[in-house]
Write an enzyme that holds these catalytic residues in place. Sequence first.
Site: not given
Length: 425
Positions: A314, A371
């Site tokens: 991320h 996710d």
Amino acid sequence: MNTMTFTNNMTGASYEYNILAPTRGPMVVDIRTFFADSGMFTYDPGFTATAACESTITFIDGKKGELRYRGLAIEDLASKHSYLEVCYLLLNGSLPTKEELTNFDLEIRHRAYLHRGLHKLFDAFPDNAHPMATLSAGVTALASFYDEHINLDNEDAYLEMAHRIVSKIPTVAAFAYRQSLGIPFIEPDIDLGFTENFLTMMRAYPGGKMRINANGKELIKEVEIRALDTIFTLHADHEQNASTTVVRGVASTGAHPYVAISSGIAALWGRAHGGANESVIAQLEYIGSVDNVEDFIKRAKDPEDDFRLMGFGHRVYKNFDPRAKILKGLQDELKSELNLDTELMKIANKIEEIALNDEYFIKRKLYPNIDFYSGVILTALKIPKEMFTPIFVIGRTIGWITQWIEFKKDKASKIARPRQLYTGE
Ligand code: SDX
């Protein structure tokens, strides 16, 4: 006002800029006059060190793994409040009273219907059209049905515009899904809450209010509604991510708010962003067995191989994604109540176990993101992986439209027009 001085060591010239103090997070140096002062650009592909705007909506601390909507912690919002309450919070700045929530809920429910003309749009798509294509087209089409001149001084007008898009997108998404199966659409049901209504439009039998399926099982379980509602909350907003940056960029040109949202949908579709949740499940299925995990981890680390671990890494979270933590807890909670795909979970857990102890991932601070976990739960909710990113869209629309409104109300906003480092002929 604190300042920072830049010195050009080629010419000895110095330039001083104000340091803007945030309520939380890094200080910001205001370089808006830097080009006029120095004749130079700053260079920051991907905006890794650039604050593109001022905002009061969402705060993320990447080191602490902290996420707050309007100052309230995601852990509290996800466990104690409904998605609709979170929508009200993002849009209005505070959680609703009981009466405000009742009115907001009714406002959203009665706007869920689509103009009859829009139904024909779905026929234009082949059955195997990805629902993200249909969803983006459907939302663009909505711009033809509603006035684009939103007066930002008229709160009722811009809130109505926001309620409408938040309410209609689940209907467009559900219709896109039913179209892909070649089965009749289920109209929104004003008697149902936001999340139950969406699941019903996805799953109910044509024409029936049937709440139970053929073998007498409940068509939609309370635990499924709660799980999906939490997933919507975790996806509601996330500061200036790629798709929100696109929404603000389209807002900056003065285009219709609903095409700014459909542009955000298009940006979110990419597997580096919101498309990752669908790719995670496809990847787990492709890996196929716990025994193959080691090989795929090797591939993910190989700079010559463009294989990446979907659901890992991320731009902001360099410790853990708090949303991933909440979803992992939800997975464990739902294991007994929903038939979570234990084989897929075993592969996911093996990936996590190896990656979190591997120097390559530790050095690059790569952790599971939202996710990585959402797909296993959505699969257990009998939602096909092609619908995972549309689910992300449904959750994120409130964030996009709130950011759109903030951009339009910000007097410092200007059309997005970055410059470049030109190295051509
Ligand atoms: C979302 O921004 C948001 O807030 C997004 C989001 C939201 O709510 O809006 O949180 C939603 O998009 C979550 C992210 C979903 N995407 C994925 O899971 C796709 C896989 N992840 C990567 O593509 C990547 O980690 C990103 C896109 C998420 C972040 O990319 P960055 O910050 O630009 O990092 P990078 O590409 O510069 O990678 C840094 C290093 C590189 O290695 P080196 O060149 O330094 O040797 O880490 C490596 C990368 O190769 N790396 C990975 C990896 N992610 C980064 N290696 C293997 N597998 C991965 N998943």
